[in-house]
Design a protein around this motif. Sequence first.
Motif, PDB file in Angstrom:
ATOM      1  N   ASP A 129      42.541  40.219  43.263  1.00  0.00           N
ATOM      2  CA  ASP A 129      41.449  39.503  42.597  1.00  0.00           C
ATOM      3  C   ASP A 129      40.651  40.429  41.689  1.00  0.00           C
ATOM      4  O   ASP A 129      40.252  40.056  40.590  1.00  0.00           O
ATOM      5  CB  ASP A 129      40.521  38.868  43.631  1.00  0.00           C
ATOM      6  CG  ASP A 129      41.145  37.676  44.336  1.00  0.00           C
ATOM      7  OD1 ASP A 129      42.149  37.145  43.819  1.00  0.00           O
ATOM      8  OD2 ASP A 129      40.635  37.286  45.401  1.00  0.00           O
ATOM      9  N   ASN A 130      40.417  41.650  42.161  1.00  0.00           N
ATOM     10  CA  ASN A 130      39.593  42.566  41.373  1.00  0.00           C
ATOM     11  C   ASN A 130      40.330  43.088  40.149  1.00  0.00           C
ATOM     12  O   ASN A 130      39.707  43.402  39.133  1.00  0.00           O
ATOM     13  CB  ASN A 130      39.114  43.727  42.241  1.00  0.00           C
ATOM     14  CG  ASN A 130      37.853  44.374  41.686  1.00  0.00           C
ATOM     15  OD1 ASN A 130      37.159  43.800  40.848  1.00  0.00           O
ATOM     16  ND2 ASN A 130      37.552  45.563  42.160  1.00  0.00           N
ATOM     17  N   VAL A 131      41.659  43.208  40.226  1.00  0.00           N
ATOM     18  CA  VAL A 131      42.438  43.581  39.042  1.00  0.00           C
ATOM     19  C   VAL A 131      42.117  42.620  37.896  1.00  0.00           C
ATOM     20  O   VAL A 131      41.848  43.034  36.760  1.00  0.00           O
ATOM     21  CB  VAL A 131      43.949  43.568  39.352  1.00  0.00           C
ATOM     22  CG1 VAL A 131      44.768  43.523  38.060  1.00  0.00           C
ATOM     23  CG2 VAL A 131      44.336  44.804  40.150  1.00  0.00           C
ATOM     24  N   THR A 132      42.122  41.335  38.196  1.00  0.00           N
ATOM     25  CA  THR A 132      41.852  40.326  37.171  1.00  0.00           C
ATOM     26  C   THR A 132      40.412  40.388  36.687  1.00  0.00           C
ATOM     27  O   THR A 132      40.150  40.354  35.473  1.00  0.00           O
ATOM     28  CB  THR A 132      42.143  38.909  37.730  1.00  0.00           C
ATOM     29  OG1 THR A 132      43.503  38.856  38.175  1.00  0.00           O
ATOM     30  CG2 THR A 132      41.929  37.853  36.672  1.00  0.00           C
ATOM     31  N   GLN A 133      39.468  40.486  37.622  1.00  0.00           N
ATOM     32  CA  GLN A 133      38.052  40.536  37.253  1.00  0.00           C
ATOM     33  C   GLN A 133      37.745  41.748  36.379  1.00  0.00           C
ATOM     34  O   GLN A 133      37.065  41.644  35.358  1.00  0.00           O
ATOM     35  CB  GLN A 133      37.191  40.575  38.520  1.00  0.00           C
ATOM     36  CG  GLN A 133      37.234  39.321  39.360  1.00  0.00           C
ATOM     37  CD  GLN A 133      36.389  38.202  38.783  1.00  0.00           C
ATOM     38  OE1 GLN A 133      35.540  38.418  37.934  1.00  0.00           O
ATOM     39  NE2 GLN A 133      36.642  36.992  39.238  1.00  0.00           N
TER      40      GLN A 133
END
Length: 222
Positions: A129-133
């Motif tokens: 999720d944080n990769v995308t954010q």
Amino acid sequence: MTDWDRERAIDRVEELVDTVVAETMPVPVREVWVYGDVALGLDPVERIDVYLTKDLLFHGDADREDEFVESHGIEGVGKTVRAEWADEHPEYLRANRNGHAAPEQCLAAHLVDDEEPIHLEVCNASFEDNVTQRLQGAMARENYTEILDPRGACLWIDDDTEGGQRSAEAFEKLRAGEYVFPTLSGALEMLGVDDDEAETAADAIQQFREQQDGASVRGDVV
């Protein structure tokens, strides 16, 4: 920058996972990932990149905050980091610039020696999720060094069983160098970045990494 041979690097990562599983951490840790050089099978390894997914501290000992303000001059113990942990490891207690206990800095102090070529990313969101954010934010600001390398492997997850779930397969693949990932620019393209900008971003990230030395940590909240 001091390179580590691959076997030493993976042994160190495994030791770090062992510590998370066996010892009280300043905050609950839900996932441990490795990304970058170690996941790519490089030998030697210039830098070990580890991602920790943490939980916010609930049901802490907020009534003990004043005690640590008096003894250490640090606010938030019992609220943002465990008072139990601070009792056991006062030498690892760290504060941010505002004088509040900083979970990511406390984790780094507990897990990594200052001179080790290890970078910790600490966030309440999962790695994927944080990769995308992070990618969305970095591209919007054209600050490519904020991009989180998406080429990672999950090593351990807290699944509410004793000791959590460790991925023996992931460690086997790391030791054998069996993970197959695209180049960084290729990985960014797969996430929707156009070709030219992906190359520019990958170059910026590489230049930034080459400037790093010793241990480092970055905290993030999504």
